[in-house]
Scaffold this active site. Structure first.
Site, PDB file in Angstrom:
ATOM      1  N   SER A 135       0.963  -1.157   0.069  1.00  0.00           N
ATOM      2  CA  SER A 135      -0.080  -0.061  -0.189  1.00  0.00           C
ATOM      3  C   SER A 135       0.962   1.007  -0.068  1.00  0.00           C
ATOM      4  O   SER A 135       1.448   1.222  -0.996  1.00  0.00           O
ATOM      5  CB  SER A 135      -1.003   0.036   1.097  1.00  0.00           C
ATOM      6  OG  SER A 135      -1.864   0.980   1.053  1.00  0.00           O
ATOM      7  N   HIS A 164      -8.517   1.027  -0.637  1.00  0.00           N
ATOM      8  CA  HIS A 164      -8.382   0.064  -1.556  1.00  0.00           C
ATOM      9  C   HIS A 164      -9.722  -0.664  -1.935  1.00  0.00           C
ATOM     10  O   HIS A 164      -9.745  -1.962  -2.102  1.00  0.00           O
ATOM     11  CB  HIS A 164      -7.369  -1.193  -1.192  1.00  0.00           C
ATOM     12  CG  HIS A 164      -5.804  -0.474  -1.063  1.00  0.00           C
ATOM     13  ND1 HIS A 164      -5.169  -0.268  -1.824  1.00  0.00           N
ATOM     14  CD2 HIS A 164      -5.150  -0.613   0.060  1.00  0.00           C
ATOM     15  CE1 HIS A 164      -3.832   0.215  -1.418  1.00  0.00           C
ATOM     16  NE2 HIS A 164      -4.100   0.298  -0.322  1.00  0.00           N
TER      17      HIS A 164
END
Length: 338
Positions: free
Chosen positions: A102, A224
């Site tokens: 991430s 996400h």
């Protein structure tokens, strides 16, 4: 270039008050990283890392640049320990690949000379601001699903989305009523993410379908997932103003789990990534298939080390998350002839 080593950089959730304080005191190279980040942002991010308060550090707009800064400080300290008189982000230990989870992808941008340290820190703070903003606009969250097959998790998310959307007369946000499998972290550990009602339904369904555990995560938004699509669009504009260069070391994409070096491809990746699933299991599998035998997690915490051990057997896993780790890892690398 070593064909055996990959650097791994952690993502959000790894932050803790006090992180980096020991390496700031121990390493001149690390100290320069913190000083540069403080100057770039115009406020003492280093003090926030070292002293908190915790609520302020945990806020997405602060946590993301803080994690990237601490990770780069430890990387600088490790290279300095290996060669005090001649070190850079990727020298004397030159990895074959870089992989970040991430926001850890942003740490790679400086390590691979895609962006300067200052540009990276400013850009990742804006990323955090945009993501935090969408977390307020469309409240949601994330939950870890333990011991459930990926296809079942995906079915659960699809069914929960259909049910949540059926309850809405007219969605006012692109993420409303939606939940997806967001982080494929390791076998038996998948994180789902989505708008509040859809996430609640997915958690209920996962428990009913036999998940061993369903663990809500302490995050400020549905990262996400489709909830972050407006943030992805806005981040695309931010990235267009940055001087993004080709990567000098291949960066493994969170989205496709394949290596990227081209500046244009990296720009697309960074924008889309905030609303796309993180393919961490496939990332580690790709690195092993490409000949990596030594993984070094660099930054706060050791979450990635645990994931790697569950995905890849027989590899060497090293971790640099505190000042005392630097000398230990440097010695282990020398002993291994790396």
């Amino acid at each position: 270039m070593s064909t055996r080593v990959a650097f791994l950089f952690p993502g959000q959730g790894s932050q803790t008050v006090g992180m980096g304080a020991d390496i700031y005191e121990a390493s001149p190279a690390a100290r320069r990283v913190f000083e540069a980040a403080d100057t770039a942002l115009g406020f003492p991010l280093s003090s926030l890392c070292f002293q908190g308060p915790e609520d302020t550090l945990r806020s997405t707009i602060n946590a993301q640049p803080a994690i990237v800064t601490v990770s780069l400080a430890f990387l600088a300290a490790l290279q300095e320990a290996l060669s005090p008189d001649d070190s850079s982000w990727i020298s004397p230990l030159t990895p074959a690949f870089l992989a970040g989870h991430s926001v850890g992808e942003w740490t790679e941008l400086t390590a691979a000379s895609v962006l300067s340290l200052e540009e990276t820190i400013k850009g990742v703070r804006e990323r955090g601001r945009l993501m935090e903003q969408e977390g307020t606009s469309c409240p949601g969250g994330m939950a870890a699903i333990i011991a459930m097959e990926p296809d079942v998790v995906e079915q659960v998310c699809q069914e929960a989305t259909e049910r949540a959307l059926a309850e809405i007369s007219e969605p006012v946000h692109p993420g409303q009523g939606k939940v997806i499998a967001a982080n494929y972290n390791a076998p038996g550990q998948i994180v789902i993410s989505g708008e509040k009602r859809a996430l609640e339904l997915a958690c209920e369904l996962a428990k009913a379908r036999g998940a061993k555990r369903v663990i809500p995560l302490a995050v400020s938004g549905a990262f996400h997932s489709p909830v972050m699509r407006p943030a992805a669009d806005a981040l695309d504009s931010v990235l267009s103003e940055l001087q993004i260069k080709d990567a000098v070391i291949p960066i493994i994409s969170n989205i496709s789990a394949t290596p990227l070096t081209d500046a244009h491809a990296l720009r697309e990746e960074l924008a889309k990534q905030v609303a796309s699933s993180v393919q961490w299991t496939k990332t580690v599998e790709y690195l092993v298939s490409a000949g990596v035998t030594t993984f070094i997690e660099i930054g706060p915490g050791n979450a990635l080390a645990g994931m790697v051990k569950r995905i890849a057997k027989g590899v060497t896993m090293l971790n640099v998350s505190k000042a005392s780790d630097v000398a230990k890892v440097a010695a282990a690398l020398r002993e291994a002839g790396i």
